[in-house]
Design a protein around this motif. Structure first.
Motif, PDB file in Angstrom:
ATOM      1  N   ARG A  53       5.218  12.764   9.378  1.00 49.53           N
ATOM      2  CA  ARG A  53       6.119  12.640   8.232  1.00 49.53           C
ATOM      3  C   ARG A  53       5.996  11.279   7.548  1.00 49.53           C
ATOM      4  N   ALA A  54       5.714  10.227   8.339  1.00 43.52           N
ATOM      5  CA  ALA A  54       5.484   8.876   7.836  1.00 43.52           C
ATOM      6  C   ALA A  54       6.664   8.361   7.016  1.00 43.52           C
ATOM      7  N   GLY A  55       6.391   7.806   5.829  1.00 41.57           N
ATOM      8  CA  GLY A  55       7.451   7.149   5.069  1.00 41.57           C
ATOM      9  C   GLY A  55       8.451   8.095   4.438  1.00 41.57           C
ATOM     10  N   ASP A  56       9.529   7.518   3.898  1.00 43.09           N
ATOM     11  CA  ASP A  56      10.607   8.321   3.321  1.00 43.09           C
ATOM     12  C   ASP A  56      10.230   8.914   1.959  1.00 43.09           C
ATOM     13  N   SER A  57       9.387   8.217   1.198  1.00 40.56           N
ATOM     14  CA  SER A  57       8.979   8.735  -0.108  1.00 40.56           C
ATOM     15  C   SER A  57       7.941   9.836   0.084  1.00 40.56           C
ATOM     16  N   SER A  63       2.920  18.229   2.281  1.00 39.37           N
ATOM     17  CA  SER A  63       3.518  17.066   1.628  1.00 39.37           C
ATOM     18  C   SER A  63       2.574  15.875   1.722  1.00 39.37           C
ATOM     19  N   VAL A  64       2.724  14.961   0.772  1.00 37.91           N
ATOM     20  CA  VAL A  64       2.037  13.675   0.798  1.00 37.91           C
ATOM     21  C   VAL A  64       3.119  12.611   0.799  1.00 37.91           C
ATOM     22  N   ALA A  65       3.025  11.665   1.726  1.00 37.47           N
ATOM     23  CA  ALA A  65       4.051  10.635   1.873  1.00 37.47           C
ATOM     24  C   ALA A  65       3.407   9.262   1.940  1.00 37.47           C
ATOM     25  N   THR A  66       4.252   8.229   1.785  1.00 37.92           N
ATOM     26  CA  THR A  66       3.776   6.869   1.999  1.00 37.92           C
ATOM     27  C   THR A  66       3.477   6.715   3.482  1.00 37.92           C
ATOM     28  N   GLY A  80      -2.269  20.319   9.951  1.00 39.28           N
ATOM     29  CA  GLY A  80      -3.250  19.285   9.658  1.00 39.28           C
ATOM     30  C   GLY A  80      -2.564  18.023   9.157  1.00 39.28           C
ATOM     31  N   VAL A  81      -3.039  16.869   9.615  1.00 41.65           N
ATOM     32  CA  VAL A  81      -2.511  15.575   9.174  1.00 41.65           C
ATOM     33  C   VAL A  81      -3.692  14.655   8.885  1.00 41.65           C
ATOM     34  N   GLY A  82      -3.675  14.006   7.728  1.00 40.28           N
ATOM     35  CA  GLY A  82      -4.770  13.115   7.370  1.00 40.28           C
ATOM     36  C   GLY A  82      -4.281  11.848   6.694  1.00 40.28           C
ATOM     37  N   HIS A  83      -5.061  10.777   6.813  1.00 41.06           N
ATOM     38  CA  HIS A  83      -4.756   9.498   6.171  1.00 41.06           C
ATOM     39  C   HIS A  83      -5.736   9.227   5.047  1.00 41.06           C
ATOM     40  N   SER A  84      -5.225   8.655   3.959  1.00 36.09           N
ATOM     41  CA  SER A  84      -6.084   8.271   2.841  1.00 36.09           C
ATOM     42  C   SER A  84      -5.402   7.216   1.984  1.00 36.09           C
ATOM     43  N   ASP A  85      -5.944   5.998   1.980  1.00 37.11           N
ATOM     44  CA  ASP A  85      -5.549   4.962   1.027  1.00 37.11           C
ATOM     45  C   ASP A  85      -4.026   4.774   0.939  1.00 37.11           C
ATOM     46  N   GLY A  86      -3.392   4.565   2.094  1.00 39.44           N
ATOM     47  CA  GLY A  86      -1.953   4.313   2.111  1.00 39.44           C
ATOM     48  C   GLY A  86      -1.096   5.551   2.016  1.00 39.44           C
ATOM     49  N   ARG A  87      -1.715   6.745   2.149  1.00 38.67           N
ATOM     50  CA  ARG A  87      -0.971   8.000   2.085  1.00 38.67           C
ATOM     51  C   ARG A  87      -1.252   8.842   3.330  1.00 38.67           C
ATOM     52  N   VAL A  88      -0.289   9.660   3.702  1.00 40.43           N
ATOM     53  CA  VAL A  88      -0.489  10.630   4.767  1.00 40.43           C
ATOM     54  C   VAL A  88      -0.225  12.021   4.192  1.00 40.43           C
ATOM     55  N   VAL A  89      -1.190  12.914   4.353  1.00 45.16           N
ATOM     56  CA  VAL A  89      -1.030  14.298   3.907  1.00 45.16           C
ATOM     57  C   VAL A  89      -0.791  15.157   5.142  1.00 45.16           C
TER      58      VAL A  89
END
Length: 241
Positions: free
Chosen positions: A104-108, A126-129, A197-206
């Motif tokens: 889930r990562a960040g609130d935004s 979802s995509v989060a910070t 599925g969970v992935g990281h990209s350039d300060g984002r988590v999908v």
């Protein structure tokens, strides 16, 4: 049936109702600018080709997707009063909580939900910070919760977790972890499955979950594979499909 921008089905309404229980109180206290930035990297109905996603109803979710695995809720027939054994594998257990904190990562956040009533398939994404967490908690969960039991509504549900090998660089992600959850009511042949599925990209988590009746096999693999490809690619470059 073409992809429609408005979702009216009772099933998806129930899915969104479940998401409320999984949301933290900070989910609505988000930075507006951050959410708008994330929205460019979040899929919309226009990103899904009709050749694969004909009949799907896709729209913005009213609430953040739930911290739960939909296949388990579908098999149990309820999202309340569930008992996990071992408890570590539940959303409030050590491994389950670490999984969802990472996913889930960040609130935004910004996201989409979809459903195909004809095939009984659905998804949330979802995509989060990004948070400081690595994706190791996801691998830890998948490996140590490879087989557990969930009881709800008097039904014991057998749950099997299988790690899905995925190359992060295939989509431009810096890291990615995928696993499949198959939930079967004890003594029943019918199953429900969710690909997470969970992935990281350039300060984002999908984060995405694709759920189907039965197992993720046969023609379902094509749909689920296309789905992950679309949401991961959009999370990386923000281009329209």
């Amino acid at each position: 049936m073409s992809i429609r921008p408005i979702l009216r089905t009772a099933t998806m309404a129930a899915l969104l109702a479940l998401s409320v229980a999984g949301c933290s109180s900070t989910d609505t206290d988000t930075d507006t600018d951050a959410v708008e930035d994330l929205r460019a990297n979040t899929v919309t109905a226009l990103d899904f080709p009709r050749t694969v996603f004909d009949g799907w109803e896709i729209t913005d979710p009213a609430d953040r997707p739930t911290s739960a695995i939909p296949a388990i809720l579908d098999a149990a027939g309820t999202g309340e009063g569930l008992t996990y054994s071992p408890a570590d594998c539940g959303p409030d257990g050590n491994r389950g909580a670490a999984l969802w904190s990472t996913a889930r990562a960040g609130d935004s956040w910004a996201g989409q939900v979809g459903q195909n009533p004809n095939t009984q398939q659905s998804f949330t994404t979802s995509v989060a910070t990004i948070s400081a967490d690595s994706l190791n908690a996801i691998t830890d969960f998948a490996q140590n919760c490879s087989h557990y039991t969930v009881t709800g509504g008097g039904k014991p549900v057998d749950v099997v977790t299988e790690v899905t090998n995925e190359e992060p660089l295939k989509y431009g992600l810096s890291d990615a972890r995928l696993f499949t959850t198959t939930a079967t009511v004890e003594g029943s042949e019918s199953a429900h499955s969710t690909l997470t599925g969970v992935g990281h990209s350039d300060g984002r988590v999908v984060t995405g979950q694709f759920t189907t009746t039965g197992r993720v096999e046969g023609t379902t693999i094509n749909v689920a594979g296309n789905w992950w490809n679309i949401i991961a690619t959009k999370a990386v470059d923000g281009s329209s499909g």
